[in-house]
Scaffold this motif. Sequence first.
Motif, PDB file in Angstrom:
ATOM      1  N   ILE A 203       0.850  -1.190   0.000  1.00 57.95           N
ATOM      2  CA  ILE A 203       0.000   0.000   0.000  1.00 57.95           C
ATOM      3  C   ILE A 203       0.886   1.241   0.000  1.00 57.95           C
ATOM      4  CG2 ILE A 203      -1.780   1.313   1.224  1.00 57.95           C
ATOM      5  CD1 ILE A 203      -2.777  -1.380   0.190  1.00 57.95           C
ATOM      6  N   SER A 204       0.661   2.120  -0.960  1.00 54.50           N
ATOM      7  CA  SER A 204       1.285   3.447  -0.954  1.00 54.50           C
ATOM      8  C   SER A 204       0.339   4.402  -1.666  1.00 54.50           C
ATOM      9  CB  SER A 204       2.680   3.417  -1.609  1.00 54.50           C
ATOM     10  OG  SER A 204       2.616   2.900  -2.905  1.00 54.50           O
TER      11      SER A 204
ATOM     12  N   HIS B 279       5.478   4.707 -11.549  1.00 54.67           N
ATOM     13  CA  HIS B 279       5.037   6.081 -11.787  1.00 54.67           C
ATOM     14  C   HIS B 279       4.584   6.836 -10.543  1.00 54.67           C
ATOM     15  CE1 HIS B 279       1.534   3.445 -12.130  1.00 54.67           C
ATOM     16  NE2 HIS B 279       0.859   4.437 -11.585  1.00 54.67           N
ATOM     17  N   ASN B 280       4.295   6.135  -9.445  1.00 56.21           N
ATOM     18  CA  ASN B 280       3.906   6.863  -8.228  1.00 56.21           C
ATOM     19  C   ASN B 280       5.126   7.041  -7.331  1.00 56.21           C
ATOM     20  OD1 ASN B 280       4.202   4.306  -6.958  1.00 56.21           O
ATOM     21  ND2 ASN B 280       2.087   3.802  -7.456  1.00 56.21           N
ATOM     22  N   GLU B 281       4.914   7.661  -6.171  1.00 55.14           N
ATOM     23  CA  GLU B 281       6.057   7.987  -5.311  1.00 55.14           C
ATOM     24  C   GLU B 281       6.862   6.744  -4.921  1.00 55.14           C
ATOM     25  OE1 GLU B 281       5.315  10.997  -2.123  1.00 55.14           O
ATOM     26  OE2 GLU B 281       3.318  11.081  -3.023  1.00 55.14           O
ATOM     27  N   ALA B 282       6.169   5.691  -4.516  1.00 56.33           N
ATOM     28  CA  ALA B 282       6.876   4.479  -4.101  1.00 56.33           C
ATOM     29  C   ALA B 282       7.649   3.866  -5.265  1.00 56.33           C
ATOM     30  CB  ALA B 282       5.880   3.470  -3.531  1.00 56.33           C
ATOM     31  N   GLY B 283       7.026   3.855  -6.444  1.00 52.52           N
ATOM     32  CA  GLY B 283       7.686   3.288  -7.610  1.00 52.52           C
ATOM     33  C   GLY B 283       8.901   4.093  -8.035  1.00 52.52           C
ATOM     34  N   ILE B 284       8.781   5.423  -8.031  1.00 52.08           N
ATOM     35  CA  ILE B 284       9.898   6.282  -8.428  1.00 52.08           C
ATOM     36  C   ILE B 284      11.051   6.187  -7.424  1.00 52.08           C
ATOM     37  CG2 ILE B 284      10.604   8.680  -8.760  1.00 52.08           C
ATOM     38  CD1 ILE B 284       9.055   7.549 -11.126  1.00 52.08           C
TER      39      ILE B 284
END
Length: 433
Positions: A167-168, A325-330
Amino acid sequence: MTYAEVLEYLYNRLPIYQRVGAPAYKPGLENIKLLCEALGNPQNNFPCIHIAGTNGKGSVSHYLASILQSAGYKNVGLHTSPHLKDFRERIKINRNDISEQDVIDFVARYKDLIERIDSSFFELSVAMAFYFFSKAKCDVAVIEVGMGGRLDSTNIINPILSVITNISFDHVATLGNTLEKIAFEKAGIIKPNIPVVIGETRPETKPVFLKKAAECKSAISFADTMYSVDTPRHINENNRAYLLVDVLKNGENYITDLHSELIGLYQLKNIQTVLCAVDRLNEAGYTIRKEHVIDGVKNVITQTKLLGRWQILSISPLSIADTGHNEAGIKEIVQQLKTISYKKLHFVFGVVKDKDPAPVLKLLPKNAVYYFCKAGIPRALDENELIEIASKIGLKGSAYPTVKEALKAAQSNAKENDIIFIGGSTFVVAEAI
């Protein structure tokens, strides 16, 4: 209709979230239930595994499908989204996309139904997947959630196992602006008396999952408390790149030198989740031995044709594309880039306009050269708006109206010892590859 004409009809007639954003999102299960009832409820005709999560659900889905194929199960179905190059990527059976003729025939046969129900693009793709998995008499199908879980169109299945990777923050306008709210939506896939695996333990979300599992009387496992995957290193073997890891189970050596065709370092968390899911499947009556896991993880791309996960597009200069593409992924992407030696980093980057890009942009390295671009979809943020936001954060570069032009400029400027990274949006990656 030809296949191209069918796709044009689907894109124009049915709203697709990935292209236009919120106007295409239809929360609730009424439409998908009506569609599937008209199809004879095909979702009830095969066992399935349901995968949700903010990041990693696509990789986990493909790992599990590959492992099940290695274990000898016949007609293993795999439904994922979004597609990168071709709509048919969403519906695979034993590695192979369904045929163009399958799509043509389905739409021709059910066109009136689709229009009468006024289904979304995603609802149609889910119903189509269930239809073809039923028709193929799949031994098992892996079903990836589109968004959230509780109100996602896939959530009419009764799986043998539910998996929530992590979850993020993502899709906060739809799913909620706290981790607890997002976890509540994801926990909606937990079904009564069906085991659930949680990939990543977080203090904010663990109570949400424990509460839902208790209400459903469902056995719950937290993968990262059972498995640890570490000592990652990269090798080339027979002209193929692999991520090598060592796996511990309950603190003891379990697998040494596990090879993965998916080479992003963020796959360590996904492998933990997959191994725990395999344990639960074996408890449910499946026969998946350690050698099946080793073979399935090693050949995950070969056996599922997954695209866009730390995908190497060229060697000189080294060019990498990733759909994170989201904060956790980047954060994961930036962390892995730090492990690579290079002279200069060239970043081909584009985003969608229904999300605030600032939190992601703030995570990007300041010393890179940026090629801000706009993917060819209505939902993409204008490249000039993007560069204006980025410049205020301290990122320097130029704006390009298309991904093709941005990538061409990066390739012209990059030297042999440089790196080109392509990302920010799934659609930027799709156009680059």
